[in-house]
Each structure stands twice: as structure tokens, then as C-alpha cells.
Design an enzyme around this catalytic site. Structure first.
Site, PDB file in Angstrom:
ATOM      1  N   HIS A 199       1.002  -1.193  -0.156  1.00 45.15           N
ATOM      2  CA  HIS A 199       0.136   0.030   0.063  1.00 45.15           C
ATOM      3  C   HIS A 199       0.806   1.236   0.067  1.00 45.15           C
ATOM      4  O   HIS A 199       0.335   2.363  -0.405  1.00 45.15           O
ATOM      5  CB  HIS A 199      -1.065   0.064   1.259  1.00 45.15           C
ATOM      6  CG  HIS A 199      -2.009  -1.003   0.673  1.00 45.15           C
ATOM      7  ND1 HIS A 199      -2.287  -2.260   1.097  1.00 45.15           N
ATOM      8  CD2 HIS A 199      -3.351  -0.876  -0.106  1.00 45.15           C
ATOM      9  CE1 HIS A 199      -3.316  -2.865   0.820  1.00 45.15           C
ATOM     10  NE2 HIS A 199      -4.136  -1.786   0.145  1.00 45.15           N
ATOM     11  N   CYS A 515     -10.358  -0.902 -10.230  1.00 47.75           N
ATOM     12  CA  CYS A 515      -9.737   0.243  -9.540  1.00 47.75           C
ATOM     13  C   CYS A 515      -8.488  -0.357  -9.023  1.00 47.75           C
ATOM     14  O   CYS A 515      -7.715   0.499  -8.266  1.00 47.75           O
ATOM     15  CB  CYS A 515     -10.686   0.573  -8.380  1.00 47.75           C
ATOM     16  SG  CYS A 515     -11.135  -0.511  -7.091  1.00 47.75           S
TER      17      CYS A 515
HETATM   18  C1  PEP Z   1      -7.031  -3.711  -4.834  1.00 43.65           C
HETATM   19  O1  PEP Z   1      -6.778  -4.909  -4.079  1.00 43.65           O
HETATM   20  O2  PEP Z   1      -6.829  -3.899  -6.082  1.00 43.65           O
HETATM   21  C2  PEP Z   1      -7.563  -2.491  -4.245  1.00 43.65           C
HETATM   22  C3  PEP Z   1      -7.844  -1.412  -5.238  1.00 43.65           C
HETATM   23  O3  PEP Z   1      -7.513  -2.262  -2.961  1.00 43.65           O
HETATM   24  P1  PEP Z   1      -6.221  -1.743  -2.058  1.00 43.65           P
HETATM   25  O4  PEP Z   1      -5.209  -1.864  -2.974  1.00 43.65           O
HETATM   26  O5  PEP Z   1      -6.590  -0.584  -1.254  1.00 43.65           O
HETATM   27  O6  PEP Z   1      -6.254  -3.198  -1.280  1.00 43.65           O
HETATM   28 MG    MG Z   2      -7.491  -4.535  -1.948  1.00 46.27          MG
END
Ligand code: PEP
Ligand code: MG
Length: 596
Positions: A199, A515
Site C-alpha cells: 500500500h 480500480c
Molecule cells: C485492490 O486490491 O486492487 C484495491 C484496489 O484495493 P487496495 O489496493 O486498497 O487493497
Molecule cells: Mg484491496
């Protein structure tokens, strides 16, 4: 340490593209202001526990650093010995014993006691005037300041004094750390630990910071103030470069700035293919401050608001009013464009200090108590957030997105909570939207993708999270640089799950967006459109390039390209096709011209 003047070049994992040039600022080598406060008798045990927690965290970090060093081809022996010595100091050493005694006897806080102990040990070593002991005194200082940093976690911003323009060098950068960095002041960061899809990496890309991770001997070869070039595309760090290299990179940086400026010209142009298919391009927001950029690049709305920012770097949880005010501000700034708010997604590698130690630790955090699993376990937390979102929806179009959904039952439970919240808000007489916001699921666990047909019956929309979908399908920890090479969102299994989800959404007539990070990879655009997606949400900085791709592409070509890719069973073939792009696929027979 290399010769102070010699160039040091190291290859790591590419985390966030872009080039950054500036002086090194090494985290941990600058003084940390430590508070001093008195404890009451009944607070002593709690303080000793806090110290123990910091020791455990430091131990874990040193183990990870050691594993990293062991993976190095050469030159790691000294580093491993040093890390072992550090670990030894965490168990029953004079440093720890002295600190514990001081907490008990003098009733002072742990960080203050530690600082006093470090000073006392250093002073006694200095008296002996022995170079070996002088080096050991430095080690005590190093271990002590690691402990102090863990103890100060919630109160201390390690980037507050970074000289603007500096490249941050650190053992690791957490998402909470990344949230504290100002990209105008810090153009990039390099770390010993961390993978390309953590993240913190997602945040670095969103903030437009160059970043490279996974370089075991980094800290031992750079000094504060050294000129550093970070090449995020290639995953390269060059310290103390020669003048020709520096000049080349400066030119490359200037070229990139010109190219970005040109792409910004597309902000007002429609996102539509050459044969007239409209593609909705929205932005992902990590922090409210990303919104300005999202609006500047012409995003059609916010397809993913990660609400973790409200819970980071603070000692307590935000109440309903505080969350409502933060969301309302974003809705108002969007001025009629839609906002998709994801409920809290902490746990795993995303930790929020506001929870303190109350969540406990999972043996396997990515598979443990995370995201909606926490919300359903702690309904008050979930309902507070739902209430804030529903109230914000009175000011503009809002959708509610649930992370880490693995079953239909979870969505049913969330809907019950949502209705309960609605009844309560009605009774309180607060301003409400005319309808409850649409409720959707993140499709980011294979079980959710494979149940997409059933989930589509209880959801109003889907958002595919390709980052976690890749992690869980391939069983690759997205934050671990040692397996980063195996992390592949273009793996045929992941693509099949994306295709299956898009088709299920289409059959049920509900919107499906994607996303995850590949939404912002322009090389993936034709493939994703060809797989049936018509909505993509990405870091705002990526949006102009993706829009350019869309405006130059026909849907029939994209479909053929996707068909060809889906016929491959080997990832290497898929990567080859993606590298070549869609050029060789035939133009459609009839082209409908778009208006602008
Ligand atoms: C994902 O897992 O692709 C997502 C958009 O959420 P995050 O990256 O915040 O886990
Ligand atoms: Mg995710």
C-alpha cells in the site's frame, strides 16, 4: 561503506515510476525529540508492556532485514553479524534491563528511560577509550533509536525536518509514513524492505513520487547529503553519480515534465474510443489532497476513496461527525460527480494506529482479521462509518463499497446494518438522501470472483480490486519484495477471474469498474476494454495517458487483442503480446467518427 566519493549503483524492485534527483535524507540518523512524563503506580505494568511491544516490533523488523541481507549475492556477512548483534541487544541486555528498572523505580515513560540508558551506556564506553567499544556504543544507539521510533509511532513525524527536495532513505516505509510525506518536498524514497504492490507503493504512485525498494545494503552505502538519483522505472538507485550520468538523468526528467504537460491538454477531451464507445475514467483517492489533481486531469468522479487516511497517524478512532465532515467536503468539491467510498480496509499490511493493539496480531495477516471482517466483528465501527457515508450522500452522488468480500452472506449482513443505520438516522432527524446509496462489493478474493453471478444479485455494483485479486489468486504477498517477481496481474488465472466478473456484472446489468493498479497501466487498457470493462479508476496521475490510449483505439481491435491474450496459457506469451500492443490487429470495417 563504500569509498565516500565512489559511485554506488544498486538495483532493487521498481515501486513507483519516475525519476527523482536530490540529496539523501536517511531516516533514523537524525535526532528524535522524546517526551518525558511521570507514570502513576497503576500505569507501570502497561508501560512495560508497551516497551515489550516495541521490542517485538523491532525484533521482527531486524529479522526481516537479516533475511533480506541473506539473499544478497555477496558482501552480506558484515551486515548479518551486525543485525545479529542488534537482535542480541533486545534480549535481557543492559539497555533493556536498565530501561525496565527505570520505568519501575523512577516511574517515567519508556522512551525517556531508553534515551537515558543509551546516554549512560555511551558515556561509560567512552570513558574506556577503546575503538571496539566506541563501535559498540554506536550499536547501542542504533538499537535504542529503533525502539524509540516504534514507541513514538503515533506522535512523531519522521519526515517533518526533511530538507525540501531530498530523497528519503529508510529501512521501510509504511502506508501511514507515506501519508505523512509531502510529494512537493519529497520527490522520492528508497527502502531496504517492501514490495512493488504494497500500500505504501500504491500511495507513492498516487502521489507521483519515484520509489525503489528491496535493496539490502542500502543503509550501509549512503550518507546523509549524498546526491542520489532514483530511477523508479528501472528500479535503480545511483548514489554519488558521475557528472555525465547526472546530466543524462536531468535531461530525462525535463523531457518527462514536458510530456506530462502535453498529456494534461487531454483533461477536457472525452474519454471515447475511435468507434464511439464511452469509457468512464475515475480517480482513486488515498488522501483528500489527491482530489485537486483528480479534478485537474478531468476524472469523471472518484471510483475508489480509500478511507484508511481517517484512521492513520492518530491515537483514537474518528467519530461519526468527524468522518461525515471529511466526506461531505469531498462530495462538495466533486460538485455532482460521483464518489465511491470504500469502508475501512485495515489489517494485513495496512495498519491503523488508531486501533492500538486492540486488533491483536494474525499469524498470517493478509488472511486474518482485515477489512469487512473487522467491520462485521465490530458492528459499531461499521455502522459509524455507514452513518457518516449516508449523511454525506445527502450532498451529492455517493456509493458504498465493501472491501474483501468473500461471500454473499457478508453483503446481506452489511445491508442489514445499513438499514439499521438508516432507521437510526431517521429517528435522529438528520439530513438524509432520498435513497440509500448503492451498495457494492470489491471483487478481490477468488471466491468473490467465482461467485460473481450470485453476488450480482445482492450488489448494486462491483469494483474489481486487481491488486488483492492477484495476491490471493497467486498466493503472493503483495508487500514482500522476495516474491515480487512472481506477482503478476497479467497471469492468465487473474485475467480469467476479471473476465468472469465483468461478464457476471453485464448479465445482471450492474456497473463493474476496475480500480486496482493495472487500471492505470496504459499497456493494459486495450486488454481491459476487450475483457468487457467500461469503467476504470486509477491514481489521477495515470489518467491522462490511459485516456490517450482510449482515444486512439477501436473496440473491435481491443476485443480481438483480448481474445488473443485469453487464448494464451503462459504468462510469458501474454507479456509478449502486451509489450507488442494492439497495432497488428485489424482495423474495424466501419469507423464511426467521434465528435471531438
Ligand atoms: C485492490 O486490491 O486492487 C484495491 C484496489 O484495493 P487496495 O489496493 O486498497 O487493497
Ligand atoms: Mg484491496
Amino acid at each position: 561503506m563504500k569509498n565516500k566519493a565512489e559511485t554506488y549503483t544498486v538495483k532493487g524492485v521498481s515501486v513507483s515510476p519516475g525519476i527523482a534527483i536530490g540529496p539523501a535524507y536517511i531516516i533514523g540518523q537524525h535526532g528524535v525529540p522524546v517526551p518525558e512524563y511521570a507514570l502513576k503506580e497503576d500505569e507501570i505494568e502497561k508501560e512495560l508492556k508497551r516497551l515489550q511491544n516495541a521490542i517485538s516490533k523491532t525484533q521482527r523488523q531486524l529479522t526481516q532485514l537479516k533475511q533480506k541481507a541473506e539473499g544478497m549475492a555477496t558482501g552480506s556477512e558484515d551486515i548479518i553479524l551486525l543485525l545479529d548483534a542488534y537482535k542480541g541487544m533486545l534480549a535481557g541486555s543492559r539497555l533493556i534491563r536498565g530501561t525496565e528498572e527505570m520505568i519501575r523505580n523512577d516511574r517515567v515513560n519508556a522512551e525517556f528511560a531508553l534515551q537515558r540508558q543509551i546516554a549512560a551506556i555511551k558515556a561509560s564506553f567512552a570513558e574506556m577509550d577503546d575503538p571496539y567499544l566506541a563501535a559498540r556504543a554506536d550499536d547501542v544507539g542504533e538499537v535504542g533509536s529503533r525502539l524509540i521510533r516504534h514507541l513514538l509511532q503515533q506522535h512523531y513525524n519522521p519526515f517533518a525536518d526533511v530538507e525540501p527536495g531530498s530523497i528519503v532513505i529508510a529501512d521501510e516505509v509504511t502506508p501511514a509514513d507515506a501519508a505523512l510525506m509531502n510529494p512537493h518536498d519529497i520527490p522520492g524514497f528508497a527502502t531496504v524492505l517492501g514490495g512493488a504492490e504494497s500500500h505504501a507503493a500504491v500511495m507513492a504512485r498516487a502521489l507521483g513520487m519515484a520509489s525503489v525498494a528491496g535493496m539490502p545494503d542500502l543503509m550501509h552505502n549512503i550518507q546523509n547529503g549524498d546526491t542520489v538519483i532514483l530511477d523508479g522505472r528501472e528500479g535503480l538507485l545511483i548514489a554519488r553519480p558521475d557528472s555525465a550520468t547526472l546530466q543524462n538523468y536531468k535531461q530525462e526528467l525535463a523531457r518527462k515534465v514536458r510530456e506530462d504537460r502535453k498529456l494534461m491538454g487531454l483533461a477536457d477531451k472525452p474519454s471515447i474510443t475511435t468507434d464511439g464507445t464511452v469509457i468512464t475514467l475515475q480517480a482513486n483517492l488515498e488522501l483528500p489532497r489527491d482530489l485537486d489533481m483528480a479534478l485537474e486531469v478531468g476524472a469523471a468522479g472518484v471510483g475508489l476513496l480509500r478511507t484508511e487516511f481517517m484512521f492513520m497517524n492518530r491515537p483514537s478512532l474518528p467519530d461519526e461527525d468527524e468522518q461525515y465532515e471529511a466526506l461531505k467536503k469531498i462530495v462538495q468539491q466533486l460538485d455532482g460527480k460521483p464518489l465511491t467510498v470504500r469502508t475501512l480496509d485495515v489489517g494485513g499490511e495496512k495498519l491503523a494506529t488508531a486501533f492500538g493493539e486492540s486488533l491483536g496480531e494474525s499469524v498470517n495477516p493478509a488472511l486474518g482479521l482485515r477489512a469487512i471482517r473487522i467491520g462485521l466483528r465490530e458492528p459499531k465501527l461499521l455502522e459509524t462509518q455507514l452513518a457518516a457515508i449516508v449523511r454525506a450522500a445527502a450532498h451529492g452522488p455517493v456509493r458504498i463499497l465493501i472491501p474483501m468480500v468473500s461471500s454473499v452472506g457478508q453483503i446481506r449482513q452489511v445491508r442489514e446494518h445499513l438499514m439499521q443505520v438508516e432507521r437510526r438516522l431517521h429517528r435522529r432527524g438528520v439530513k438524509m438522501p432520498s435513497h440509500l446509496p448503492p451498495l457494492g462489493a470489491m471483487i478481490e478474493i477468488p471466491s468473490a470472483a467465482l461467485s460473481a453471478d450470485a453476488l450480482a444479485r445482492v450488489c448494486d455494483f462491483f469494483a474489481i480490486g486487481s491488486n488483492d485479486l492477484t495476491q490471493y489468486t497467486l498466493a503472493i504477498d503483495r508487500g514482500d519484495d522476495r516474491v515480487a517477481e512472481l506477482y503478476d496481474p497479467y497471469h492468465p488465472a487473474v485475467l480469467r477471474l476479471i473476465q468472469f466478473t465483468a461478464a457476471a456484472g453485464w448479465r445482471a446489468n450492474i456497473p463493474v469498474s476496475l480500480c486496482g493498479e493495472i487500471a492505470g497501466d496504459r499497456r493494459a487498457t486495450a486488454l481491459l476494454l476487450g475483457l468487457g470493462l467500461r469503467e476504470l479508476s486509477m491514481g489521477a496521475l495515470r489518467l491522462p495517458a490511459v485516456k490517450q490510449e482510449i482515444r486512439n483505439m477501436g473496440m473491435q481491435k481491443a476485443s480481438r487483442f483480448a481474445e488473443r491474450i485469453m487464448s494464451c496459457s503462459e504468462d510469458a506469451d501474454i507479456h509478449d503480446l502486451i509489450r507488442k500492443g494492439i497495432e497488428e490487429y485489424e482495423e474495424p470495417a466501419k469507423v464511426v467518427r467521434r465528435k471531438s
